[in-house]
Design an enzyme around this catalytic site. Structure first.
Site, PDB file in Angstrom:
ATOM      1  N   LYS A 110       0.288   4.149  -0.220  1.00  0.00           N
ATOM      2  CA  LYS A 110      -0.326   5.701   0.374  1.00  0.00           C
ATOM      3  C   LYS A 110       0.087   6.561  -0.682  1.00  0.00           C
ATOM      4  O   LYS A 110       0.204   6.570  -1.829  1.00  0.00           O
ATOM      5  CB  LYS A 110       0.130   5.784   1.913  1.00  0.00           C
ATOM      6  CG  LYS A 110      -0.095   4.571   2.613  1.00  0.00           C
ATOM      7  CD  LYS A 110       0.026   4.657   3.856  1.00  0.00           C
ATOM      8  CE  LYS A 110      -0.236   3.191   4.704  1.00  0.00           C
ATOM      9  NZ  LYS A 110      -0.186   3.727   6.327  1.00  0.00           N
ATOM     10  N   HIS A 122      -9.667   1.621   4.366  1.00  0.00           N
ATOM     11  CA  HIS A 122      -8.377   1.827   5.129  1.00  0.00           C
ATOM     12  C   HIS A 122      -8.749   2.761   6.377  1.00  0.00           C
ATOM     13  O   HIS A 122      -9.231   3.777   6.152  1.00  0.00           O
ATOM     14  CB  HIS A 122      -7.270   2.231   4.221  1.00  0.00           C
ATOM     15  CG  HIS A 122      -5.711   2.290   4.931  1.00  0.00           C
ATOM     16  ND1 HIS A 122      -5.622   3.372   5.719  1.00  0.00           N
ATOM     17  CD2 HIS A 122      -4.995   1.554   5.028  1.00  0.00           C
ATOM     18  CE1 HIS A 122      -4.287   2.993   6.047  1.00  0.00           C
ATOM     19  NE2 HIS A 122      -4.046   1.745   5.644  1.00  0.00           N
ATOM     20  N   SER A 145       2.752  -1.876  10.221  1.00  0.00           N
ATOM     21  CA  SER A 145       4.249  -2.180  10.650  1.00  0.00           C
ATOM     22  C   SER A 145       4.678  -3.607  10.650  1.00  0.00           C
ATOM     23  O   SER A 145       5.750  -4.205  11.150  1.00  0.00           O
ATOM     24  CB  SER A 145       4.562  -1.813  11.970  1.00  0.00           C
ATOM     25  OG  SER A 145       4.186  -0.268  12.368  1.00  0.00           O
ATOM     26  N   GLU A 158      -5.984  -4.359  10.230  1.00  0.00           N
ATOM     27  CA  GLU A 158      -5.018  -3.731  10.652  1.00  0.00           C
ATOM     28  C   GLU A 158      -5.392  -2.638  11.850  1.00  0.00           C
ATOM     29  O   GLU A 158      -6.143  -1.743  11.946  1.00  0.00           O
ATOM     30  CB  GLU A 158      -4.831  -2.710   9.276  1.00  0.00           C
ATOM     31  CG  GLU A 158      -4.511  -3.212   8.190  1.00  0.00           C
ATOM     32  CD  GLU A 158      -3.906  -2.236   7.281  1.00  0.00           C
ATOM     33  OE1 GLU A 158      -2.843  -2.776   6.682  1.00  0.00           O
ATOM     34  OE2 GLU A 158      -4.229  -0.978   7.052  1.00  0.00           O
ATOM     35  N   GLU A 190      -6.975   5.209   7.360  1.00  0.00           N
ATOM     36  CA  GLU A 190      -6.820   6.606   7.098  1.00  0.00           C
ATOM     37  C   GLU A 190      -7.999   7.201   6.131  1.00  0.00           C
ATOM     38  O   GLU A 190      -8.422   8.384   6.388  1.00  0.00           O
ATOM     39  CB  GLU A 190      -5.524   6.587   6.189  1.00  0.00           C
ATOM     40  CG  GLU A 190      -4.272   6.556   7.297  1.00  0.00           C
ATOM     41  CD  GLU A 190      -2.985   5.681   6.514  1.00  0.00           C
ATOM     42  OE1 GLU A 190      -3.135   5.828   5.316  1.00  0.00           O
ATOM     43  OE2 GLU A 190      -2.205   5.466   7.218  1.00  0.00           O
ATOM     44  N   ASN A 192       1.026  -1.305   0.001  1.00  0.00           N
ATOM     45  CA  ASN A 192      -0.102  -0.263  -0.018  1.00  0.00           C
ATOM     46  C   ASN A 192       0.955   1.072   0.026  1.00  0.00           C
ATOM     47  O   ASN A 192       1.646   1.698   1.033  1.00  0.00           O
ATOM     48  CB  ASN A 192      -0.795   0.039   1.279  1.00  0.00           C
ATOM     49  CG  ASN A 192      -1.634   1.175   1.269  1.00  0.00           C
ATOM     50  OD1 ASN A 192      -1.896   2.021   0.609  1.00  0.00           O
ATOM     51  ND2 ASN A 192      -2.286   1.379   2.541  1.00  0.00           N
ATOM     52  N   GLY A 218       2.082   2.268  10.634  1.00  0.00           N
ATOM     53  CA  GLY A 218       2.888   3.448  10.641  1.00  0.00           C
ATOM     54  C   GLY A 218       3.452   3.746  11.825  1.00  0.00           C
ATOM     55  O   GLY A 218       4.537   4.912  12.162  1.00  0.00           O
TER      56      GLY A 218
HETATM   57  P1  PGA Z   1       2.524   0.374   7.806  1.00  0.00           P
HETATM   58  O1  PGA Z   1       1.326   0.639   6.898  1.00  0.00           O
HETATM   59  O2  PGA Z   1       3.034  -0.755   7.100  1.00  0.00           O
HETATM   60  O3  PGA Z   1       3.414   1.410   7.469  1.00  0.00           O
HETATM   61  O4  PGA Z   1       2.344   0.218   9.115  1.00  0.00           O
HETATM   62  C1  PGA Z   1       0.129  -0.601   6.752  1.00  0.00           C
HETATM   63  C2  PGA Z   1      -1.112  -0.073   6.162  1.00  0.00           C
HETATM   64  O5  PGA Z   1      -1.425   1.130   6.552  1.00  0.00           O
HETATM   65  O6  PGA Z   1      -1.553  -0.496   5.382  1.00  0.00           O
END
Ligand code: PGA
Length: 246
Positions: free
Chosen positions: A11, A93, A208, A164, A95, A9, A170
């Site tokens: 982003k 997601h 992460s 998630e 976000e 992903n 993140g």
């Molecule tokens: P991350 O993000 O691996 O940077 O924690 C995962 C995601 O948001 O899909």
């Protein structure tokens, strides 16, 4: 045995130059023993489709509209994603839920729009830190998944689910393999009650995931791969995570 899926992903990251470098690094290290995909920002779908056309790597988007077409400024329809060869689209997601106020029903409608055009939705669910600390993890993820199951009906077995935990995205703070497996098992049980395909469905873990924790996470009974954010932007890390998956 379910074949694992590792999906990047990206982003809101990338540029023509860095994308080309990243994709060639991923292609060059194949073949992989798992399904591999990258979910890229909309403007880069075209170049991604061209670059990956003759590879085993699939690609997708990070969001879509629930509408087929119309006066929805700034939105992108699933039909458009199909024209760019997308195999997957991430929906729900955290976000999007957090910064764009997307609710469970909208996420479910987007998943339905995707499946209606043959694009596999990667449906994200997950609790915040406050919800986990309040003991609400189970009720939150079940509520989020149940909206999608209900809306997809007999097609529910065709989605990919991604667990998630918001507090792990993140942050460098990963759920322990046991914490993740416990939630994956709950989600699998919920899917079993809804569709005969539940045992063939992929439930990804995201939050992460890094080269050094991927294999223990992927070794859990109900973890069928990962949705990878930060570590999907560096070819060597992403490749290492794909290798950990098979
Ligand atoms: P991350 O993000 O691996 O940077 O924690 C995962 C995601 O948001 O899909």
């Amino acid at each position: 045995m379910r074949r694992k899926l590792v999906a990047g992903n990206w982003k809101m990251h990338g540029s023509h130059t860095t994308n080309a470098e990243l994709l060639s690094g991923i292609i060059g290290s194949g073949p992989y023993g798992c399904d591999v995909a990258v979910c890229v920002p909309f403007p880069y779908l075209s170049e991604t489709a061209v670059t990956l056309a003759r590879s085993q790597i699939r690609w997708g988007a990070q969001d879509c509209s629930k509408h087929e077409q119309g006066a929805y400024t700034g939105e992108v329809s699933v039909g458009m994603l199909v024209e760019f060869g997308c195999r997957y689209v991430i929906v729900g997601h955290s976000e999007r839920r957090q910064f764009h106020a997307e609710g469970d029903q909208l996420v479910a409608d987007k998943a339905k729009a995707a499946l209606s055009r043959g694009v596999t939705p990667i449906v994200c669910v997950g609790e915040t830190l406050a919800q986990r600390e309040a003991g609400e993890t189970e009720s939150v993820v079940k509520r989020q998944l149940s909206a999608v199951i209900h809306t997809l009906g007999h097609c529910a077995g065709e989605m990919v689910v991604a667990y998630e935990p918001v507090w792990a995205i993140g942050t460098g703070r990963t759920a322990t393999p046991e914490q993740a497996q416990a939630v994956h098992a709950l989600l699998r049980a919920q899917l079993r009650a809804a569709t005969p395909q539940a045992d063939a469905m992929k439930i990804l873990y995201g939050g992460s995931v890094k080269p050094d924790n991927a294999s223990t996470l992927f070794g859990q009974a109900d973890i069928d791969g990962g949705l990878i954010g930060g570590a999907s932007l560096k070819a060597s890390d992403f490749v290492a995570i794909c290798r950990a998956a098979g």
